[in-house]
Scaffold this motif. Sequence first.
Motif, PDB file in Angstrom:
ATOM      1  N   ALA A 191      43.019-110.363 -23.335  1.00  0.00           N
ATOM      2  CA  ALA A 191      42.662-109.440 -24.515  1.00  0.00           C
ATOM      3  C   ALA A 191      42.221-108.570 -22.983  1.00  0.00           C
ATOM      4  N   PHE A 192      41.150-109.047 -22.704  1.00  0.00           N
ATOM      5  CA  PHE A 192      40.243-108.449 -21.597  1.00  0.00           C
ATOM      6  C   PHE A 192      41.187-107.951 -20.216  1.00  0.00           C
ATOM      7  N   GLY A 193      42.090-109.030 -20.816  1.00  0.00           N
ATOM      8  CA  GLY A 193      43.754-108.623 -18.981  1.00  0.00           C
ATOM      9  C   GLY A 193      44.272-107.493 -19.372  1.00  0.00           C
ATOM     10  N   VAL A 194      44.753-106.973 -20.689  1.00  0.00           N
ATOM     11  CA  VAL A 194      45.443-106.254 -21.058  1.00  0.00           C
ATOM     12  C   VAL A 194      44.689-105.013 -21.139  1.00  0.00           C
ATOM     13  N   PHE A 195      43.132-104.769 -21.789  1.00  0.00           N
ATOM     14  CA  PHE A 195      42.179-104.278 -22.366  1.00  0.00           C
ATOM     15  C   PHE A 195      41.623-103.223 -20.180  1.00  0.00           C
ATOM     16  N   TRP A 196      42.012-104.518 -20.089  1.00  0.00           N
ATOM     17  CA  TRP A 196      41.556-103.892 -18.594  1.00  0.00           C
ATOM     18  C   TRP A 196      42.249-103.592 -17.500  1.00  0.00           C
ATOM     19  N   THR A 197      43.880-103.536 -17.568  1.00  0.00           N
ATOM     20  CA  THR A 197      44.403-103.404 -17.638  1.00  0.00           C
ATOM     21  C   THR A 197      45.611-101.698 -17.598  1.00  0.00           C
ATOM     22  N   GLY A 198      45.104-101.307 -18.869  1.00  0.00           N
ATOM     23  CA  GLY A 198      45.524-100.010 -19.503  1.00  0.00           C
ATOM     24  C   GLY A 198      44.366 -98.888 -18.890  1.00  0.00           C
ATOM     25  N   GLU A 199      43.055 -99.772 -18.721  1.00  0.00           N
ATOM     26  CA  GLU A 199      42.027 -98.523 -18.649  1.00  0.00           C
ATOM     27  C   GLU A 199      42.170 -98.264 -16.797  1.00  0.00           C
ATOM     28  N   GLY A 200      42.827 -99.351 -16.384  1.00  0.00           N
ATOM     29  CA  GLY A 200      42.849 -99.340 -15.133  1.00  0.00           C
ATOM     30  C   GLY A 200      44.130 -98.179 -14.658  1.00  0.00           C
ATOM     31  N   LEU A 201      44.958 -97.854 -15.626  1.00  0.00           N
ATOM     32  CA  LEU A 201      46.098 -97.081 -15.797  1.00  0.00           C
ATOM     33  C   LEU A 201      46.078 -95.887 -16.352  1.00  0.00           C
ATOM     34  N   GLY A 202      44.708 -95.485 -16.037  1.00  0.00           N
ATOM     35  CA  GLY A 202      43.930 -94.882 -17.492  1.00  0.00           C
ATOM     36  C   GLY A 202      44.350 -94.372 -18.526  1.00  0.00           C
ATOM     37  N   VAL A 203      44.990 -95.458 -19.690  1.00  0.00           N
ATOM     38  CA  VAL A 203      45.389 -95.628 -21.040  1.00  0.00           C
ATOM     39  C   VAL A 203      44.179 -95.547 -22.129  1.00  0.00           C
ATOM     40  N   ASP A 204      43.938 -94.057 -22.497  1.00  0.00           N
ATOM     41  CA  ASP A 204      42.790 -93.944 -24.006  1.00  0.00           C
ATOM     42  C   ASP A 204      43.071 -95.016 -24.966  1.00  0.00           C
ATOM     43  N   TRP A 205      42.915 -96.133 -24.888  1.00  0.00           N
ATOM     44  CA  TRP A 205      42.855 -96.955 -25.686  1.00  0.00           C
ATOM     45  C   TRP A 205      42.345 -96.702 -27.563  1.00  0.00           C
ATOM     46  N   PRO A 206      43.422 -96.573 -28.656  1.00  0.00           N
ATOM     47  CA  PRO A 206      42.412 -96.604 -29.756  1.00  0.00           C
ATOM     48  C   PRO A 206      41.500 -97.124 -30.321  1.00  0.00           C
ATOM     49  N   GLY A 207      40.590 -96.376 -30.794  1.00  0.00           N
ATOM     50  CA  GLY A 207      38.982 -97.307 -30.917  1.00  0.00           C
ATOM     51  C   GLY A 207      38.245 -97.713 -29.911  1.00  0.00           C
ATOM     52  N   HIS A 208      38.791 -97.498 -28.733  1.00  0.00           N
ATOM     53  CA  HIS A 208      37.930 -97.844 -27.301  1.00  0.00           C
ATOM     54  C   HIS A 208      37.935 -99.662 -27.384  1.00  0.00           C
ATOM     55  N   ASP A 209      35.863 -99.832 -27.244  1.00  0.00           N
ATOM     56  CA  ASP A 209      36.240-100.832 -26.888  1.00  0.00           C
ATOM     57  C   ASP A 209      36.619-101.898 -28.163  1.00  0.00           C
ATOM     58  N   LEU A 210      36.612-101.324 -29.259  1.00  0.00           N
ATOM     59  CA  LEU A 210      37.386-101.809 -30.549  1.00  0.00           C
ATOM     60  C   LEU A 210      38.922-102.924 -30.104  1.00  0.00           C
ATOM     61  N   ALA A 211      39.045-101.934 -29.334  1.00  0.00           N
ATOM     62  CA  ALA A 211      41.237-102.307 -28.774  1.00  0.00           C
ATOM     63  C   ALA A 211      40.784-104.020 -28.869  1.00  0.00           C
ATOM     64  N   VAL A 212      39.454-104.989 -27.832  1.00  0.00           N
ATOM     65  CA  VAL A 212      39.119-105.895 -27.123  1.00  0.00           C
ATOM     66  C   VAL A 212      39.499-106.933 -28.411  1.00  0.00           C
ATOM     67  N   PRO A 213      38.761-107.083 -30.233  1.00  0.00           N
ATOM     68  CA  PRO A 213      39.248-107.926 -30.467  1.00  0.00           C
ATOM     69  C   PRO A 213      40.075-107.610 -30.860  1.00  0.00           C
ATOM     70  N   LEU A 214      41.145-106.321 -31.467  1.00  0.00           N
ATOM     71  CA  LEU A 214      42.266-106.511 -32.163  1.00  0.00           C
ATOM     72  C   LEU A 214      42.943-106.872 -31.254  1.00  0.00           C
ATOM     73  N   PHE A 215      42.802-107.355 -29.448  1.00  0.00           N
ATOM     74  CA  PHE A 215      44.056-107.967 -28.960  1.00  0.00           C
ATOM     75  C   PHE A 215      43.732-109.304 -28.820  1.00  0.00           C
ATOM     76  N   ALA A 216      42.468-109.288 -29.086  1.00  0.00           N
ATOM     77  CA  ALA A 216      42.718-111.378 -29.283  1.00  0.00           C
ATOM     78  C   ALA A 216      42.850-111.943 -30.496  1.00  0.00           C
ATOM     79  N   ALA A 217      43.131-110.869 -31.731  1.00  0.00           N
ATOM     80  CA  ALA A 217      43.678-111.063 -32.901  1.00  0.00           C
ATOM     81  C   ALA A 217      44.773-110.813 -32.636  1.00  0.00           C
ATOM     82  N   ALA A 218      45.519-110.664 -32.125  1.00  0.00           N
ATOM     83  CA  ALA A 218      46.668-110.604 -31.610  1.00  0.00           C
ATOM     84  C   ALA A 218      47.674-111.474 -31.441  1.00  0.00           C
TER      85      ALA A 218
END
Length: 250
Positions: free
Chosen positions: A201-228
């Motif tokens: 989950a952190f991997g997806v989040f940080w990779t997106g951040e590095g590519l300039g992706v503005d995740w909906p909910g910002h930090d809240l995206a991490v637990p959502l990725f983990a749940a997925a």
Amino acid sequence: MIGWATAAPAVSAAFLGSFVEVVEAFTIVLAVGTVRGWRPALVGTAAGLVLLAVIVLALGPVLDRMPLQALQFVIGVLLLLFGLRWLRKAMLRSAGVIPLHDETAAYTVEAAALSPDPGRAGEHLDWIAALVAFKAIVLEGLEVVFIVIAVGAGRGLLVPAGLGALAACCLVLAVGLCVHKPLSRVPENNLKYGVGVMLSAFGVFWTGEGLGVDWPGHDLAVPLFAAAFLLVGVATTRLVHPAGARRAAP
């Protein structure tokens, strides 16, 4: 200000990941100390910790010089690969495709390899024992360092992640000193399952951040990725071996 939604998964991932690695290192060091004495075990452990400290001190300035987005992207990709590797192995073990890791068996193997042999000099064997402890500390410790850096770098979470790893080390050491035996009852595969989910989950989040992706909910995206990742992992495990999945669900 660091949000709890980001700090909690980072601390949890660092704690659980470090706990698994420290248990494995402790098992080997315990075997060395029990069979060959605590002097070579402690010498090898101390030398390994010194080398890890040097590596951490050397990495610090390098990380500080890297642009934030580049750092997030590199760490994100590595973390995703690392997390998926853990998750894949945990899924296969839960499904019964590969056997569960057994700390008691690992201890037995190490102890047998270090047992005195009339054909080998005791002093020479002590150096081998110290080297075994050194290798265990360095190899498992490098994974701990990587986990802490991966979940903490780029967002000011190195200290919380480091504290999570330190807490895991202290817990394993305290329990190990009390029971003085391999921690075979630790549900290691379940821990690896959870760590694989969080690291991915952190991997997806940080990779997106590095590519300039503005995740909906910002930090809240991490637990959502983990749940997925957890839902996909559990579903895949049940498809591979339903009975094994029910018996060893994370």
